[in-house]
Design a protein around this motif. Structure first.
Motif, PDB file in Angstrom:
ATOM      1  N   THR A 467       0.844  -1.194   0.000  1.00  0.00           N
ATOM      2  CA  THR A 467       0.000   0.000   0.000  1.00  0.00           C
ATOM      3  C   THR A 467       0.878   1.242   0.000  1.00  0.00           C
ATOM      4  O   THR A 467       2.108   1.160   0.105  1.00  0.00           O
ATOM      5  CB  THR A 467      -0.908   0.009   1.231  1.00  0.00           C
ATOM      6  OG1 THR A 467      -0.083   0.117   2.408  1.00  0.00           O
ATOM      7  CG2 THR A 467      -1.741  -1.268   1.315  1.00  0.00           C
ATOM      8  N   LEU A 468       0.233   2.402  -0.105  1.00  0.00           N
ATOM      9  CA  LEU A 468       0.996   3.651  -0.098  1.00  0.00           C
ATOM     10  C   LEU A 468       1.746   3.841   1.211  1.00  0.00           C
ATOM     11  O   LEU A 468       2.928   4.208   1.209  1.00  0.00           O
ATOM     12  CB  LEU A 468       0.055   4.836  -0.352  1.00  0.00           C
ATOM     13  CG  LEU A 468      -0.585   4.903  -1.739  1.00  0.00           C
ATOM     14  CD1 LEU A 468      -1.629   6.021  -1.793  1.00  0.00           C
ATOM     15  CD2 LEU A 468       0.469   5.135  -2.819  1.00  0.00           C
ATOM     16  N   THR A 469       1.064   3.586   2.326  1.00  0.00           N
ATOM     17  CA  THR A 469       1.732   3.761   3.626  1.00  0.00           C
ATOM     18  C   THR A 469       2.821   2.715   3.826  1.00  0.00           C
ATOM     19  O   THR A 469       3.863   2.991   4.433  1.00  0.00           O
ATOM     20  CB  THR A 469       0.713   3.686   4.780  1.00  0.00           C
ATOM     21  OG1 THR A 469      -0.067   2.499   4.649  1.00  0.00           O
ATOM     22  CG2 THR A 469      -0.207   4.897   4.762  1.00  0.00           C
ATOM     23  N   GLU A 470       2.586   1.512   3.310  1.00  0.00           N
ATOM     24  CA  GLU A 470       3.622   0.479   3.403  1.00  0.00           C
ATOM     25  C   GLU A 470       4.828   0.838   2.543  1.00  0.00           C
ATOM     26  O   GLU A 470       5.978   0.592   2.933  1.00  0.00           O
ATOM     27  CB  GLU A 470       3.056  -0.867   2.960  1.00  0.00           C
ATOM     28  CG  GLU A 470       2.099  -1.490   3.973  1.00  0.00           C
ATOM     29  CD  GLU A 470       1.400  -2.727   3.440  1.00  0.00           C
ATOM     30  OE1 GLU A 470       0.808  -3.469   4.252  1.00  0.00           O
ATOM     31  OE2 GLU A 470       1.443  -2.961   2.207  1.00  0.00           O
ATOM     32  N   ALA A 471       4.580   1.436   1.376  1.00  0.00           N
ATOM     33  CA  ALA A 471       5.689   1.856   0.506  1.00  0.00           C
ATOM     34  C   ALA A 471       6.508   2.952   1.175  1.00  0.00           C
ATOM     35  O   ALA A 471       7.745   2.947   1.089  1.00  0.00           O
ATOM     36  CB  ALA A 471       5.140   2.344  -0.830  1.00  0.00           C
ATOM     37  N   TYR A 472       5.809   3.888   1.834  1.00  0.00           N
ATOM     38  CA  TYR A 472       6.545   4.963   2.523  1.00  0.00           C
ATOM     39  C   TYR A 472       7.306   4.395   3.718  1.00  0.00           C
ATOM     40  O   TYR A 472       8.440   4.802   3.992  1.00  0.00           O
ATOM     41  CB  TYR A 472       5.583   6.059   2.974  1.00  0.00           C
ATOM     42  CG  TYR A 472       6.298   7.299   3.464  1.00  0.00           C
ATOM     43  CD1 TYR A 472       6.846   8.209   2.572  1.00  0.00           C
ATOM     44  CD2 TYR A 472       6.444   7.554   4.830  1.00  0.00           C
ATOM     45  CE1 TYR A 472       7.510   9.341   3.020  1.00  0.00           C
ATOM     46  CE2 TYR A 472       7.107   8.682   5.279  1.00  0.00           C
ATOM     47  CZ  TYR A 472       7.641   9.571   4.367  1.00  0.00           C
ATOM     48  OH  TYR A 472       8.309  10.692   4.803  1.00  0.00           O
ATOM     49  N   ALA A 473       6.672   3.436   4.418  1.00  0.00           N
ATOM     50  CA  ALA A 473       7.364   2.791   5.540  1.00  0.00           C
ATOM     51  C   ALA A 473       8.599   2.050   5.051  1.00  0.00           C
ATOM     52  O   ALA A 473       9.631   2.002   5.737  1.00  0.00           O
ATOM     53  CB  ALA A 473       6.418   1.831   6.255  1.00  0.00           C
ATOM     54  N   SER A 474       8.512   1.474   3.834  1.00  0.00           N
ATOM     55  CA  SER A 474       9.666   0.785   3.253  1.00  0.00           C
ATOM     56  C   SER A 474      10.789   1.770   2.968  1.00  0.00           C
ATOM     57  O   SER A 474      11.979   1.455   3.179  1.00  0.00           O
ATOM     58  CB  SER A 474       9.250   0.071   1.967  1.00  0.00           C
ATOM     59  OG  SER A 474      10.354  -0.535   1.336  1.00  0.00           O
ATOM     60  N   LEU A 475      10.426   2.962   2.493  1.00  0.00           N
ATOM     61  CA  LEU A 475      11.427   4.013   2.257  1.00  0.00           C
ATOM     62  C   LEU A 475      12.115   4.389   3.560  1.00  0.00           C
ATOM     63  O   LEU A 475      13.349   4.467   3.632  1.00  0.00           O
ATOM     64  CB  LEU A 475      10.756   5.229   1.626  1.00  0.00           C
ATOM     65  CG  LEU A 475      11.556   6.542   1.592  1.00  0.00           C
ATOM     66  CD1 LEU A 475      12.857   6.357   0.815  1.00  0.00           C
ATOM     67  CD2 LEU A 475      10.730   7.660   0.982  1.00  0.00           C
ATOM     68  N   VAL A 476      11.303   4.617   4.594  1.00  0.00           N
ATOM     69  CA  VAL A 476      11.856   4.986   5.906  1.00  0.00           C
ATOM     70  C   VAL A 476      12.747   3.868   6.427  1.00  0.00           C
ATOM     71  O   VAL A 476      13.844   4.110   6.954  1.00  0.00           O
ATOM     72  CB  VAL A 476      10.722   5.283   6.912  1.00  0.00           C
ATOM     73  CG1 VAL A 476      11.293   5.532   8.308  1.00  0.00           C
ATOM     74  CG2 VAL A 476       9.902   6.477   6.460  1.00  0.00           C
ATOM     75  N   SER A 477      12.288   2.619   6.241  1.00  0.00           N
ATOM     76  CA  SER A 477      13.041   1.471   6.745  1.00  0.00           C
ATOM     77  C   SER A 477      14.366   1.303   6.011  1.00  0.00           C
ATOM     78  O   SER A 477      15.393   0.995   6.640  1.00  0.00           O
ATOM     79  CB  SER A 477      12.190   0.203   6.592  1.00  0.00           C
ATOM     80  OG  SER A 477      12.916  -0.935   6.974  1.00  0.00           O
ATOM     81  N   SER A 478      14.342   1.490   4.687  1.00  0.00           N
ATOM     82  CA  SER A 478      15.576   1.299   3.913  1.00  0.00           C
ATOM     83  C   SER A 478      16.629   2.332   4.296  1.00  0.00           C
ATOM     84  O   SER A 478      17.812   2.005   4.434  1.00  0.00           O
ATOM     85  CB  SER A 478      15.278   1.369   2.410  1.00  0.00           C
ATOM     86  OG  SER A 478      14.815   2.649   2.038  1.00  0.00           O
ATOM     87  N   VAL A 479      16.193   3.581   4.509  1.00  0.00           N
ATOM     88  CA  VAL A 479      17.135   4.621   4.938  1.00  0.00           C
ATOM     89  C   VAL A 479      17.621   4.337   6.355  1.00  0.00           C
ATOM     90  O   VAL A 479      18.815   4.455   6.663  1.00  0.00           O
ATOM     91  CB  VAL A 479      16.489   6.016   4.849  1.00  0.00           C
ATOM     92  CG1 VAL A 479      17.415   7.076   5.464  1.00  0.00           C
ATOM     93  CG2 VAL A 479      16.180   6.370   3.402  1.00  0.00           C
ATOM     94  N   GLY A 480      16.674   3.937   7.221  1.00  0.00           N
ATOM     95  CA  GLY A 480      17.051   3.620   8.598  1.00  0.00           C
ATOM     96  C   GLY A 480      18.011   2.458   8.680  1.00  0.00           C
ATOM     97  O   GLY A 480      18.954   2.463   9.484  1.00  0.00           O
ATOM     98  N   SER A 481      17.794   1.446   7.830  1.00  0.00           N
ATOM     99  CA  SER A 481      18.689   0.287   7.809  1.00  0.00           C
ATOM    100  C   SER A 481      20.086   0.690   7.345  1.00  0.00           C
ATOM    101  O   SER A 481      21.094   0.237   7.914  1.00  0.00           O
ATOM    102  CB  SER A 481      18.116  -0.788   6.878  1.00  0.00           C
ATOM    103  OG  SER A 481      18.978  -1.895   6.790  1.00  0.00           O
ATOM    104  N   SER A 482      20.138   1.553   6.323  1.00  0.00           N
ATOM    105  CA  SER A 482      21.444   2.039   5.847  1.00  0.00           C
ATOM    106  C   SER A 482      22.156   2.822   6.935  1.00  0.00           C
ATOM    107  O   SER A 482      23.371   2.693   7.130  1.00  0.00           O
ATOM    108  CB  SER A 482      21.260   2.909   4.607  1.00  0.00           C
ATOM    109  OG  SER A 482      20.753   2.166   3.525  1.00  0.00           O
TER     110      SER A 482
END
Length: 547
Positions: A467-482
């Motif tokens: 979903t849109l919120t899941e996609a944004y959460a994925s963006l936040v997660s990928s940056v946070g993981s990096s």
């Protein structure tokens, strides 16, 4: 040899030793200073029937405390730490932006659906409609703001790359000048000046912090030759080569770095091979972290706007008219390479936004014919587009129509999602234009079937099976993981650097306690030789007093 000469050699050596110790103490806090040690030796002597008699002591030289192997280890540890640090400084700004729990795209999206749910209970309520319109504007502003932040980071990174290149060129030029000075002094005296060697190593450290280097040192005359990690010469004796920062022909918003050889020819550096030093960290951030974050944000903005527009088109607004676009979506643009010989331009439009991928496509004109355009993805795949009736190239949700006259070799870069978040706008001007009803009958005021479909967008799979919120959460997660991995790498690199720096200081650093003890020792040494001189003087006076 008489006592007078012996005392003189001892006093001279003691004085020289105290000068060396004093210089160490004076420069204990001087950056880059290497501790010096006096080297004393026997001044020779002569053999007599009564045995060997020495001529005293002499100064054989002043030794600079230095270990080339340890220095190379320190440079390696330092350049790795510098790369991680420069990348961290930039990436942390994206992390801070996405980590704001009160103002982000996810919060704005949830506010939209909350407003639509309120509107659903009373579709004709003007206040509810205006609230929904306000939330559409709010999410647009949030996308615009976050995109502008990323654009600002790109400009900041380009500026830092240019500054790093300037620093590299300045350090390389100074190293070449130092090489020249050191070689001249060595040629005249046969010795290498310790102060210039300290300056040389300090410059090597500064250069190494900007970009990873390899150092070839001639220990006999102090000359150093420096190459980049890819083998390109940066300093060769008294000649320095330079780097040049300039706008990329393919994208003027990107600063590239070129190597300038002795003939003035420029060769663009392969940025994937420059991985260490500040410059390497900036390249990795701009080419990977920033590109990934921006592509994800743009894709979310594009798919959100397209879905809302699609659903709104299926219903009817408060005046009974068929719904129109809620969001304004700009068509993609093709960036022409500055070195193109022809006057061609590419007209890009969407054919199916749901099929659009967030990546760069390079289109190269190969020459006249049905397959005169080659389309390559950023990972090197070659696509075969569908050729339309008017010569347009259709692939992966977009259509490209060449205009003008291209020349063989002309190229363009297209990213279908580029600018989607930055250029997103609200197309409706009044809350009444939200198509809440599935009927054009104005008397059917309670009809909220289409607004239910708008609300259903919240759980629709739109981006990467989420979903849109899941996609944004994925963006936040990928940056946070990096960021998490980067922090751990920095901790490890810091420990490695400190361990090697401690070893280097144990070799070249000044220990104030040790130098103070040496000063006392050489003071006593001086006093003892002064006593020898006094004894020689007393004996001489005794001889003179005999009548």
């Amino acid at each position: 040899m008489n006592l007078m000469n012996l005392a003189q050699s001892g006093l001279s050596s003691a004085q020289a030793a105290m000068n060396v110790v004093g210089n160490n103490l004076n420069n204990a806090m001087t950056p880059g200073y290497s501790r010096q040690t006096i080297v004393l030796g026997e001044a020779g002597g002569r053999t007599t029937p009564y045995g060997f008699f020495g001529y005293g002591v002499q100064v054989n030289g002043v030794q600079r405390s230095y270990d080339g192997f340890v220095s190379n280890q320190l440079r390696y540890a330092s350049t790795e730490y510098a790369a991680l640090g420069s990348r961290y400084d930039q990436l942390s700004q994206i992390d801070n932006m996405l980590g704001d729990d009160t103002a982000n795209v996810s919060v704005s999206l949830n506010n939209i659906f909350s407003a639509l749910e309120k509107m659903s209970s009373d579709p004709v309520n003007p206040a509810a409609r205006q609230e929904a319109l306000s939330q559409f504007k709010a999410v647009t502003y949030q996308f615009n703001t976050e995109s502008n932040t990323l654009n600002g980071l790109e400009k900041s990174t380009n500026t830092q790359i240019t500054q790093s290149v300037d620093d590299i060129n300045a350090a390389a030029k100074q190293l070449a000048n130092l090489n020249d000075q050191i070689e001249k002094i060595h040629g005249r005296t046969g010795e290498v000046p310790a102060d210039l060697l300290d300056q040389r190593d300090l410059l090597l450290s500064q250069l190494n912090d900007q970009v990873g280097i390899k150092v070839n040192e001639n220990t006999s005359n102090g000359r150093v030759d420096v190459t980049l990690a890819n083998g390109m010469q940066l300093v060769n004796g008294n000649h320095a080569y330079s780097l040049e920062a300039s706008a990329s022909p393919a994208d003027p918003n990107t600063t590239i770095v070129s190597y300038v050889d002795a003939s003035g020819n420029k060769m663009q550096l392969d940025e994937s091979k420059i991985t260490s030093g500040k410059l390497g960290g900036l390249f990795k951030f701009r080419n990977e972290d920033l590109v990934d974050a921006r592509n994800q944000l743009d894709q979310i903005a594009l798919q959100m706007a397209n879905k809302f527009n699609e659903v709104n088109h299926a219903g009817y607004d408060r005046t009974g008219n068929q719904g129109g676009d809620i969001f304004g979506i700009a068509n993609p643009t093709a960036q022409a390479n500055r070195n193109n010989a022809g006057d061609a331009a590419l007209d890009v439009s969407f054919t199916d936004i749901s099929q659009v991928n967030a990546q760069d496509y390079t289109l190269t004109f190969k020459g006249p014919g049905q397959n005169d355009w080659e389309v390559q993805t950023e990972d090197g795949r070659t696509l075969t587009p569908t050729i339309g009736a008017n010569g347009e190239l259709q692939f992966e949700g977009i259509s490209i129509t060449p205009q003008g006259t291209p020349q063989a070799g002309d190229s363009f870069v297209v990213n279908p999602v580029s600018g989607a978040a930055e250029n997103l706008s609200v197309a409706i001007t009044d809350g009444d234009q939200i198509a809440a009803s599935s009927s054009a009958d104005l008397l059917d005021e309670s009809n909220n079937e289409n607004i239910a479909d708008l609300i259903a967008i919240k759980s629709a799979t739109l981006v990467n099976n989420g979903t849109l919120t899941e996609a944004y959460a994925s963006l936040v997660s990928s940056v946070g993981s990096s960021m998490s991995g980067l922090k751990q790498d920095i901790v490890t690199a810091d420990k490695t650097y400190n361990a090697v720096a401690l070893e280097q200081q144990s070799v070249s650093g000044v220990d104030l306690n040790e130098e103070f003890m040496n000063l006392q020792m050489y003071t006593q040494y001086y006093q003892a030789n002064a006593q020898v001189l006094q004894t020689a003087t007393t004996l001489f006076d005794t001889l003179l007093s005999i009548k």
